[in-house]
Motif scaffolding. Structure first.
Motif, PDB file in Angstrom:
ATOM      1  N   PRO A 238     -11.161  27.671  49.103  1.00  0.00           N
ATOM      2  CA  PRO A 238     -10.471  28.372  50.200  1.00  0.00           C
ATOM      3  C   PRO A 238     -11.434  29.137  51.107  1.00  0.00           C
ATOM      4  N   ALA A 239     -12.538  29.648  50.528  1.00  0.00           N
ATOM      5  CA  ALA A 239     -13.524  30.370  51.336  1.00  0.00           C
ATOM      6  C   ALA A 239     -14.219  29.415  52.303  1.00  0.00           C
ATOM      7  N   TYR A 240     -14.520  28.188  51.839  1.00  0.00           N
ATOM      8  CA  TYR A 240     -15.108  27.188  52.725  1.00  0.00           C
ATOM      9  C   TYR A 240     -14.144  26.824  53.848  1.00  0.00           C
ATOM     10  N   VAL A 241     -12.861  26.712  53.513  1.00  0.00           N
ATOM     11  CA  VAL A 241     -11.857  26.385  54.527  1.00  0.00           C
ATOM     12  C   VAL A 241     -11.811  27.470  55.593  1.00  0.00           C
ATOM     13  N   ARG A 242     -11.842  28.737  55.160  1.00  0.00           N
ATOM     14  CA  ARG A 242     -11.790  29.849  56.116  1.00  0.00           C
ATOM     15  C   ARG A 242     -12.994  29.846  57.048  1.00  0.00           C
ATOM     16  N   GLU A 243     -14.129  29.331  56.549  1.00  0.00           N
ATOM     17  CA  GLU A 243     -15.333  29.265  57.376  1.00  0.00           C
ATOM     18  C   GLU A 243     -15.369  28.016  58.253  1.00  0.00           C
ATOM     19  N   GLY A 244     -14.312  27.209  58.187  1.00  0.00           N
ATOM     20  CA  GLY A 244     -14.206  26.040  59.056  1.00  0.00           C
ATOM     21  C   GLY A 244     -14.856  24.784  58.518  1.00  0.00           C
ATOM     22  N   LYS A 245     -15.259  24.776  57.241  1.00  0.00           N
ATOM     23  CA  LYS A 245     -15.895  23.579  56.678  1.00  0.00           C
ATOM     24  C   LYS A 245     -14.815  22.551  56.356  1.00  0.00           C
ATOM     25  N   SER A 246     -15.021  21.324  56.795  1.00  0.00           N
ATOM     26  CA  SER A 246     -14.013  20.292  56.585  1.00  0.00           C
ATOM     27  C   SER A 246     -14.402  19.291  55.508  1.00  0.00           C
ATOM     28  N   TYR A 247     -15.638  19.383  54.989  1.00  0.00           N
ATOM     29  CA  TYR A 247     -16.102  18.419  54.000  1.00  0.00           C
ATOM     30  C   TYR A 247     -17.033  19.109  53.018  1.00  0.00           C
ATOM     31  N   LEU A 248     -16.787  18.903  51.723  1.00  0.00           N
ATOM     32  CA  LEU A 248     -17.532  19.590  50.679  1.00  0.00           C
ATOM     33  C   LEU A 248     -17.954  18.595  49.610  1.00  0.00           C
ATOM     34  N   THR A 249     -19.241  18.582  49.272  1.00  0.00           N
ATOM     35  CA  THR A 249     -19.755  17.713  48.215  1.00  0.00           C
ATOM     36  C   THR A 249     -20.196  18.552  47.028  1.00  0.00           C
ATOM     37  N   ILE A 250     -19.592  18.281  45.870  1.00  0.00           N
ATOM     38  CA  ILE A 250     -19.906  18.997  44.632  1.00  0.00           C
ATOM     39  C   ILE A 250     -20.542  17.992  43.680  1.00  0.00           C
ATOM     40  N   ALA A 251     -21.781  18.228  43.293  1.00  0.00           N
ATOM     41  CA  ALA A 251     -22.529  17.262  42.488  1.00  0.00           C
ATOM     42  C   ALA A 251     -22.779  17.802  41.089  1.00  0.00           C
ATOM     43  N   PHE A 252     -22.505  16.973  40.093  1.00  0.00           N
ATOM     44  CA  PHE A 252     -22.756  17.303  38.696  1.00  0.00           C
ATOM     45  C   PHE A 252     -23.867  16.394  38.190  1.00  0.00           C
ATOM     46  N   GLY A 253     -24.908  16.994  37.614  1.00  0.00           N
ATOM     47  CA  GLY A 253     -26.052  16.208  37.192  1.00  0.00           C
ATOM     48  C   GLY A 253     -26.331  16.282  35.709  1.00  0.00           C
ATOM     49  N   CYS A 254     -26.816  15.172  35.156  1.00  0.00           N
ATOM     50  CA  CYS A 254     -27.374  15.157  33.804  1.00  0.00           C
ATOM     51  C   CYS A 254     -28.672  14.358  33.893  1.00  0.00           C
ATOM     52  N   THR A 255     -29.250  13.992  32.785  1.00  0.00           N
ATOM     53  CA  THR A 255     -30.562  13.356  32.833  1.00  0.00           C
ATOM     54  C   THR A 255     -30.523  12.002  33.544  1.00  0.00           C
ATOM     55  N   GLY A 256     -29.634  11.111  33.074  1.00  0.00           N
ATOM     56  CA  GLY A 256     -29.598   9.760  33.639  1.00  0.00           C
ATOM     57  C   GLY A 256     -28.439   9.483  34.569  1.00  0.00           C
ATOM     58  N   GLY A 257     -27.421  10.347  34.550  1.00  0.00           N
ATOM     59  CA  GLY A 257     -26.273  10.148  35.432  1.00  0.00           C
ATOM     60  C   GLY A 257     -25.269   9.134  34.932  1.00  0.00           C
ATOM     61  N   ARG A 258     -25.211   8.921  33.596  1.00  0.00           N
ATOM     62  CA  ARG A 258     -24.289   7.914  33.047  1.00  0.00           C
ATOM     63  C   ARG A 258     -23.257   8.505  32.098  1.00  0.00           C
ATOM     64  N   HIS A 259     -23.585   9.602  31.414  1.00  0.00           N
ATOM     65  CA  HIS A 259     -22.685  10.099  30.387  1.00  0.00           C
ATOM     66  C   HIS A 259     -22.084  11.462  30.739  1.00  0.00           C
ATOM     67  N   ARG A 260     -22.868  12.530  30.573  1.00  0.00           N
ATOM     68  CA  ARG A 260     -22.333  13.877  30.706  1.00  0.00           C
ATOM     69  C   ARG A 260     -21.840  14.194  32.117  1.00  0.00           C
ATOM     70  N   SER A 261     -22.639  13.884  33.125  1.00  0.00           N
ATOM     71  CA  SER A 261     -22.237  14.211  34.495  1.00  0.00           C
ATOM     72  C   SER A 261     -21.023  13.393  34.921  1.00  0.00           C
ATOM     73  N   VAL A 262     -20.941  12.135  34.468  1.00  0.00           N
ATOM     74  CA  VAL A 262     -19.794  11.283  34.797  1.00  0.00           C
ATOM     75  C   VAL A 262     -18.531  11.850  34.158  1.00  0.00           C
ATOM     76  N   PHE A 263     -18.631  12.237  32.904  1.00  0.00           N
ATOM     77  CA  PHE A 263     -17.489  12.836  32.207  1.00  0.00           C
ATOM     78  C   PHE A 263     -17.000  14.090  32.925  1.00  0.00           C
ATOM     79  N   VAL A 264     -17.919  14.987  33.279  1.00  0.00           N
ATOM     80  CA  VAL A 264     -17.535  16.234  33.945  1.00  0.00           C
ATOM     81  C   VAL A 264     -16.938  15.957  35.317  1.00  0.00           C
ATOM     82  N   ALA A 265     -17.566  15.066  36.085  1.00  0.00           N
ATOM     83  CA  ALA A 265     -17.061  14.743  37.427  1.00  0.00           C
ATOM     84  C   ALA A 265     -15.641  14.181  37.353  1.00  0.00           C
ATOM     85  N   GLU A 266     -15.393  13.294  36.415  1.00  0.00           N
ATOM     86  CA  GLU A 266     -14.054  12.716  36.270  1.00  0.00           C
ATOM     87  C   GLU A 266     -13.036  13.784  35.909  1.00  0.00           C
TER      88      GLU A 266
END
Length: 291
Positions: A238-266
Motif C-alpha cells: 500500500p505504501a508503494y501504491v501511495r507513492e504512485g508505483k504501478s509495478y513491483l518486483t519481489i525476488a526470492f533467492g537461494c543458491t541455485g534457484g531451484r528449490h528453496r526460492s521456488v518454494f517460497v515464491a510459490e
C-alpha cells in the motif's frame, strides 16, 4: 480523448527497439527517437478530441542525454490527463558486451572516442542512473529472449491494475547466477535447509510436494518466515501504491534457484493472490528453474 503514455528507454542493446516494435503490434502509436522538447507536442496531439489515439509509446534513445529530457518528462507527467509510465530496459554488462560483439556494432555511446565496448556501457549506465531511478518499470533483459520480453510487456501493460493497485511480480532466482537487476525487494532464502543435499530431492524443484514437505515439516522457521514476509508485503505494497508505483518486483533467492526460492515464491504468490484487500496483480516467474 485521454491518452495513456509509456516512455520506452534504457541501455543500448537492452531491447528498446524490440519493445517498441511489440508495443506497435499491440496497437500503440509509437514514436521513435523523438527530441525531448517535442514530448509536450505529442501529448497535445494525442489528447486532441479527434486524434483517435488512446495509447502512445515514446522511445528515447541517444537523445535522452539531452539536458532537456528531465524537464520534458516532468512536463509530460504533470500535464498529461492519462497515465504516464517510464519503462527502463536494462541488462548486465557481460550480456551487453556479448550482444554488441555478436552484431559487430560500435557502441553508440562511444561516439568517436577510443573507449572499448565495456567502457562505453559503463559510461552509459552511469549517465542513465537518474532515469533508471525515476522509472516505473525496470526490466533486466539479460536472460530474456524476444518472446519473453514480449510476454513481459503483455503482462505489465495489458493488465490494468487500476489507480489503487500495483502489478506485482514474484520471482525466484539463484545467487550463483547473480541478483536480478530489476528487483525492487530481494529476500535471501539460504537460511532454510537445502533440499539439494537430500539425494531423492535433488532432481526435484520447489514446486514438488516432497520438497515443500521437507521445508515445512519440522522446520518452524520456514512457516514463520512466510508469515512475516506476508505481513511485510501487506505493509509495504500500500505504501508503494501511495507513492504512485504501478509495478513491483519481489525476488526470492537461494543458491541455485531451484528449490528453496521456488518454494517460497510459490507460497507468497498464493498468499497475495488469496488476499483481495491487498489489491495486487501477482505474476510469478522462476528465473533459474531450468538452469
Amino acid at each position: 480523448m485521454v491518452a495513456e503514455f509509456v516512455v520506452i528507454t534504457g541501455m543500448s542493446g537492452a531491447g528498446r527497439s524490440q519493445a517498441a516494435n511489440h508495443f506497435e503490434d499491440l496497437g500503440w502509436y509509437v514514436v521513435d527517437n523523438l527530441p525531448p522538447a517535442l514530448l509536450p507536442k505529442v501529448r497535445e496531439f494525442a489528447d486532441a478530441p479527434d486524434s483517435g489515439i488512446s495509447r502512445v509509446g515514446l522511445v528515447l534513445g541517444l537523445n535522452l542525454y539531452h539536458e532537456e529530457v528531465v524537464p520534458a518528462l516532468a512536463a509530460l507527467q504533470d500535464s498529461a490527463e492519462g497515465s504516464v509510465r517510464i519503462l527502463f530496459l536494462d541488462a548486465s554488462t557481460p550480456e551487453l558486451v556479448k550482444r554488441f560483439e555478436s552484431t559487430k556494432r560500435r557502441h553508440p555511446f562511444a561516439g568517436d572516442s577510443p573507449m572499448g565496448v565495456s567502457e562505453a556501457i559503463e559510461a552509459e549506465r552511469e549517465a542513465l542512473g537518474y532515469l533508471r531511478s525515476e522509472a516505473d518499470v525496470v526490466v533486466d533483459t539479460s536472460e530474456y529472449s524476444i518472446y519473453q520480453l514480449n510476454r513481459f510487456i503483455d503482462e505489465v501493460f495489458e493488465l490494468d491494475a487500476g489507480p489503487e493497485s500495483v502489478t506485482t511480480r514474484i520471482m525466484s532466482f539463484g545467487f550463483k547466477n547473480g541478483i536480478p537487476l530489476d528487483a525492487d525487494l530481494v529476500l535471501d532464502c539460504r537460511f532454510l535447509p537445502n533440499p539439494y543435499w537430500v539425494e531423492e530431492l535433488r532432481p526435484l524443484t520447489g514446486q514438488h510436494e516432497a520438497v515443500k514437505d521437507f521445508l515445512l515439516n519440522g522446520q518452524p522457521m520456514a512457516e514463520t518466515f512466510l508469515q512475516k514476509t506476508e505481513d511485510l508485503l501487506k505493509l509495504l505494497v500500500p505504501a508503494y501504491v501511495r507513492e504512485g508505483k504501478s509495478y513491483l518486483t519481489i525476488a526470492f533467492g537461494c543458491t541455485g534457484g531451484r528449490h528453496r526460492s521456488v518454494f517460497v515464491a510459490e507460497d507468497i504468490n498464493q498468499r497475495l493472490t488469496e488476499d483481495p484487500e491487498l489489491g495486487v496483480r501477482p505474476l510469478i516467474t522462476h528465473r533459474d528453474l531450468d538452469s
